[in-house]
Write a protein that holds these residues in place. Structure first.
Motif, PDB file in Angstrom:
ATOM      1  N   ARG A 165       0.834  -1.188   0.125  1.00  0.00           N
ATOM      2  CA  ARG A 165      -0.010  -0.116   0.033  1.00  0.00           C
ATOM      3  C   ARG A 165       0.840   1.296  -0.177  1.00  0.00           C
ATOM      4  NH1 ARG A 165      -3.357  -0.294   5.113  1.00  0.00           N
ATOM      5  NH2 ARG A 165      -4.137   1.579   4.366  1.00  0.00           N
ATOM      6  N   VAL A 166       2.282   1.329   0.419  1.00  0.00           N
ATOM      7  CA  VAL A 166       2.975   2.357   0.478  1.00  0.00           C
ATOM      8  C   VAL A 166       3.355   2.515  -0.714  1.00  0.00           C
ATOM      9  CG1 VAL A 166       4.865   3.218   1.797  1.00  0.00           C
ATOM     10  CG2 VAL A 166       3.225   1.554   2.939  1.00  0.00           C
ATOM     11  N   ARG A 167       3.547   3.735  -1.227  1.00  0.00           N
ATOM     12  CA  ARG A 167       4.245   4.267  -2.479  1.00  0.00           C
ATOM     13  C   ARG A 167       5.495   4.915  -1.913  1.00  0.00           C
ATOM     14  NH1 ARG A 167       0.079   7.015  -2.712  1.00  0.00           N
ATOM     15  NH2 ARG A 167       1.017   9.042  -3.216  1.00  0.00           N
ATOM     16  N   CYS A 168       6.699   4.484  -2.387  1.00  0.00           N
ATOM     17  CA  CYS A 168       7.940   5.022  -2.175  1.00  0.00           C
ATOM     18  C   CYS A 168       9.079   4.594  -3.136  1.00  0.00           C
ATOM     19  CB  CYS A 168       8.310   4.704  -0.589  1.00  0.00           C
ATOM     20  SG  CYS A 168       9.939   5.477  -0.018  1.00  0.00           S
ATOM     21  N   PRO A 169       9.755   5.565  -3.646  1.00  0.00           N
ATOM     22  CA  PRO A 169       9.820   7.082  -3.638  1.00  0.00           C
ATOM     23  C   PRO A 169       8.411   7.355  -4.098  1.00  0.00           C
ATOM     24  CG  PRO A 169      11.836   6.253  -4.654  1.00  0.00           C
ATOM     25  CD  PRO A 169      10.715   5.165  -4.729  1.00  0.00           C
ATOM     26  N   ILE A 170       8.308   8.787  -3.628  1.00  0.00           N
ATOM     27  CA  ILE A 170       7.070   9.704  -4.624  1.00  0.00           C
ATOM     28  C   ILE A 170       7.708  10.788  -5.249  1.00  0.00           C
ATOM     29  CG2 ILE A 170       5.129   9.045  -2.733  1.00  0.00           C
ATOM     30  CD1 ILE A 170       5.746  11.929  -1.484  1.00  0.00           C
ATOM     31  N   GLY A 171       7.003  11.293  -6.051  1.00  0.00           N
ATOM     32  CA  GLY A 171       7.429  12.446  -6.913  1.00  0.00           C
ATOM     33  C   GLY A 171       8.387  12.251  -7.913  1.00  0.00           C
ATOM     34  N   LEU A 172       8.403  11.134  -8.278  1.00  0.00           N
ATOM     35  CA  LEU A 172       9.477  10.932  -9.384  1.00  0.00           C
ATOM     36  C   LEU A 172       8.964  11.254 -10.610  1.00  0.00           C
ATOM     37  CD1 LEU A 172      10.565   7.018  -8.508  1.00  0.00           C
ATOM     38  CD2 LEU A 172      11.643   9.355  -8.008  1.00  0.00           C
ATOM     39  N   ALA A 173       9.871  11.800 -11.330  1.00  0.00           N
ATOM     40  CA  ALA A 173       9.437  12.289 -12.681  1.00  0.00           C
ATOM     41  C   ALA A 173       9.359  11.129 -13.663  1.00  0.00           C
ATOM     42  CB  ALA A 173      10.600  13.117 -13.453  1.00  0.00           C
ATOM     43  N   ARG A 174       8.432  10.954 -14.525  1.00  0.00           N
ATOM     44  CA  ARG A 174       8.122   9.793 -15.388  1.00  0.00           C
ATOM     45  C   ARG A 174       8.182  10.181 -16.823  1.00  0.00           C
ATOM     46  NH1 ARG A 174       6.667   5.576 -12.246  1.00  0.00           N
ATOM     47  NH2 ARG A 174       6.239   6.248 -10.141  1.00  0.00           N
ATOM     48  N   GLY A 175       8.738   9.366 -17.699  1.00  0.00           N
ATOM     49  CA  GLY A 175       8.803   9.205 -19.058  1.00  0.00           C
ATOM     50  C   GLY A 175       7.400   9.293 -19.805  1.00  0.00           C
ATOM     51  N   PRO A 176       7.188   9.008 -21.387  1.00  0.00           N
ATOM     52  CA  PRO A 176       6.100   8.894 -21.887  1.00  0.00           C
ATOM     53  C   PRO A 176       5.564   7.310 -21.539  1.00  0.00           C
ATOM     54  CG  PRO A 176       7.691   9.857 -23.234  1.00  0.00           C
ATOM     55  CD  PRO A 176       8.450   9.541 -22.112  1.00  0.00           C
ATOM     56  N   ASP A 177       6.552   6.548 -21.247  1.00  0.00           N
ATOM     57  CA  ASP A 177       6.090   5.191 -21.063  1.00  0.00           C
ATOM     58  C   ASP A 177       5.428   4.968 -19.579  1.00  0.00           C
ATOM     59  OD1 ASP A 177       8.402   5.343 -19.604  1.00  0.00           O
ATOM     60  OD2 ASP A 177       9.158   3.798 -20.582  1.00  0.00           O
ATOM     61  N   GLY A 178       5.633   6.059 -18.509  1.00  0.00           N
ATOM     62  CA  GLY A 178       4.980   5.866 -17.385  1.00  0.00           C
ATOM     63  C   GLY A 178       6.051   5.537 -16.342  1.00  0.00           C
ATOM     64  N   LYS A 179       7.454   4.910 -16.836  1.00  0.00           N
ATOM     65  CA  LYS A 179       8.362   4.554 -15.964  1.00  0.00           C
ATOM     66  C   LYS A 179       9.035   5.783 -15.634  1.00  0.00           C
ATOM     67  CE  LYS A 179       8.877   0.123 -18.421  1.00  0.00           C
ATOM     68  NZ  LYS A 179       9.927  -0.670 -19.123  1.00  0.00           N
ATOM     69  N   PRO A 180       9.801   5.709 -14.261  1.00  0.00           N
ATOM     70  CA  PRO A 180      10.487   6.954 -13.700  1.00  0.00           C
ATOM     71  C   PRO A 180      11.776   7.154 -14.530  1.00  0.00           C
ATOM     72  CG  PRO A 180       9.890   5.103 -11.922  1.00  0.00           C
ATOM     73  CD  PRO A 180       9.446   4.503 -13.239  1.00  0.00           C
ATOM     74  N   ILE A 181      12.321   8.420 -14.512  1.00  0.00           N
ATOM     75  CA  ILE A 181      13.391   8.875 -15.201  1.00  0.00           C
ATOM     76  C   ILE A 181      14.473   8.819 -14.407  1.00  0.00           C
ATOM     77  CG2 ILE A 181      14.371  10.576 -16.765  1.00  0.00           C
ATOM     78  CD1 ILE A 181      11.569  11.253 -17.542  1.00  0.00           C
ATOM     79  N   ARG A 182      15.784   8.362 -14.416  1.00  0.00           N
ATOM     80  CA  ARG A 182      16.925   8.627 -13.710  1.00  0.00           C
ATOM     81  C   ARG A 182      17.264   9.871 -13.691  1.00  0.00           C
ATOM     82  NH1 ARG A 182      18.929   4.160 -11.559  1.00  0.00           N
ATOM     83  NH2 ARG A 182      21.088   5.175 -11.530  1.00  0.00           N
ATOM     84  N   GLY A 183      17.592  10.680 -12.597  1.00  0.00           N
ATOM     85  CA  GLY A 183      18.407  11.801 -12.566  1.00  0.00           C
ATOM     86  C   GLY A 183      17.259  12.839 -13.068  1.00  0.00           C
ATOM     87  N   GLY A 184      15.986  12.760 -12.705  1.00  0.00           N
ATOM     88  CA  GLY A 184      14.953  13.939 -12.920  1.00  0.00           C
ATOM     89  C   GLY A 184      14.996  14.970 -11.867  1.00  0.00           C
ATOM     90  N   ASP A 185      14.412  15.988 -12.314  1.00  0.00           N
ATOM     91  CA  ASP A 185      14.480  17.294 -11.226  1.00  0.00           C
ATOM     92  C   ASP A 185      14.270  17.101 -10.000  1.00  0.00           C
ATOM     93  OD1 ASP A 185      14.376  19.906 -10.381  1.00  0.00           O
ATOM     94  OD2 ASP A 185      13.297  20.713 -11.985  1.00  0.00           O
ATOM     95  N   LYS A 186      14.989  17.345  -8.885  1.00  0.00           N
ATOM     96  CA  LYS A 186      14.837  16.886  -7.540  1.00  0.00           C
ATOM     97  C   LYS A 186      14.765  18.226  -6.739  1.00  0.00           C
ATOM     98  CE  LYS A 186      17.823  12.662  -7.937  1.00  0.00           C
ATOM     99  NZ  LYS A 186      18.752  12.058  -7.042  1.00  0.00           N
ATOM    100  N   THR A 187      14.625  19.403  -7.350  1.00  0.00           N
ATOM    101  CA  THR A 187      14.010  20.574  -6.391  1.00  0.00           C
ATOM    102  C   THR A 187      12.599  20.151  -5.998  1.00  0.00           C
ATOM    103  OG1 THR A 187      12.891  21.536  -8.387  1.00  0.00           O
ATOM    104  CG2 THR A 187      15.025  21.998  -8.081  1.00  0.00           C
ATOM    105  N   PRO A 188      12.448  20.822  -4.633  1.00  0.00           N
ATOM    106  CA  PRO A 188      11.183  20.670  -3.829  1.00  0.00           C
ATOM    107  C   PRO A 188       9.783  20.929  -4.752  1.00  0.00           C
ATOM    108  CG  PRO A 188      12.733  21.647  -2.568  1.00  0.00           C
ATOM    109  CD  PRO A 188      13.323  21.587  -4.047  1.00  0.00           C
TER     110      PRO A 188
END
Length: 287
Positions: A229-252
């Motif tokens: 039930r727990v989502r972690c990490p949250i707030g990940l930038a994702r690409g067009p395929d819906g998968k997380p992008i490595r090295g995305g913007d980490k500003t608050p």
């Protein structure tokens, strides 16, 4: 000192919509014969207050009772109420009135936010235009910004005891955990998992943080189904395929945008009764 002037229906409607509180709007849409008010007259009704008037008398009390019954039952949407003033309402004017009742449920969702740091602050700012109630928690003193007092639908709560704070959440809340302290984060997630009526749980942090938390939460008695039930990490930038992008913007700000984007489909956008309008048969009856 004279009493303050009662709010007109449009003032009350604006305030209640802004604050996300349940209410009803009653509008006279048609009339025939002798009636207390003309079509277009409006009144706003809540569980404990009435703003403006449709003309008073038994007819108005019946409208208020009908609105409050629907508010109490959670029956949303529009309905058309017909009043024969000499019959149903027992008034001597003897006319006929159709009243449109619109029931508004209040805030669409409750966001329980734990942590008043940089990401938490950006989340609160970004959530302001959404029709959500936000419960903002932090265990530290003096951390909430002054501007928070003026933001509609926002409540700031000093939460020294994680378990008590979680116990006080309304059912169906969406929780985001992002405090300044890992031990506090873990205590909050532990408490949230012990409630089966929390709509969603998000935890800020890395995969390694979640691996450590997962091990300790397993030792605390939570099984794989609960931990899923727990989502972690949250707030990940994702690409067009819906998968997380490595090295995305980490500003608050960027993390907060992505975290809210994850929440939007969870809150739900299915058609609700209060968004469908009147049934065609009810409209045809007017003409």
């Amino acid at each position: 000192m004279s009493a303050s002037r009662p709010q007109a229906w449009h003032e009350a409607l604006h305030r209640l919509q802004r604050d996300g509180l349940p209410h009803a709007l009653a509008t006279v849409v048609t009339s025939a014969g002798s009636t207390p008010r003309e079509p277009g007259a409006r009144m706003v009704i809540t569980a404990d207050a009435v703003h403006d008037t449709l003309g008073g008398g038994t007819f108005e009390f019946q409208v208020i009772d009908s609105a409050r019954e629907r508010l109490a039952s959670g029956e949303l949407g529009m309905s058309l109420e017909a009043f024969a003033l000499g019959g149903r309402s027992g008034q001597c004017c003897g006319g006929f009135v159709n009243v449109l009742l619109e029931i508004f449920p209040g805030s669409a969702a409750t966001l329980a936010l734990f942590g008043a740091g940089h990401v938490g602050t950006e989340l609160v700012r970004l959530a302001a235009p959404l029709p959500w109630r936000v419960l903002w928690h932090d265990s530290r003193d003096g951390v909430f910004p002054d501007w928070a007092e003026a933001q509609p639908r926002l409540a700031c709560r000093h939460a020294a005891d994680p378990r008590a704070a979680v116990a006080a959440l309304p059912a169906g809340s969406h929780a985001l955990v992002l405090t300044h302290d890992h031990a506090e984060d873990r205590a909050l997630v532990d408490a949230l998992l012990q409630r089966d009526d929390i709509a969603s749980i998000g935890l800020i942090g890395s995969k390694s943080k979640w691996a450590s938390f997962r091990s300790r939460l397993t030792d605390a008695g939570h099984d794989d189904t609960a931990l899923a039930r727990v989502r972690c990490p949250i707030g990940l930038a994702r690409g067009p395929d819906g998968k997380p992008i490595r090295g995305g913007d980490k500003t608050p700000y960027a993390i907060a945008i992505a975290a809210l984007a994850e929440l939007l489909p969870m809150v739900g956008n299915a058609e609700r009764a209060d968004q469908r309008g009147l049934a065609p048969a009810e409209l045809r009856a007017l003409f």
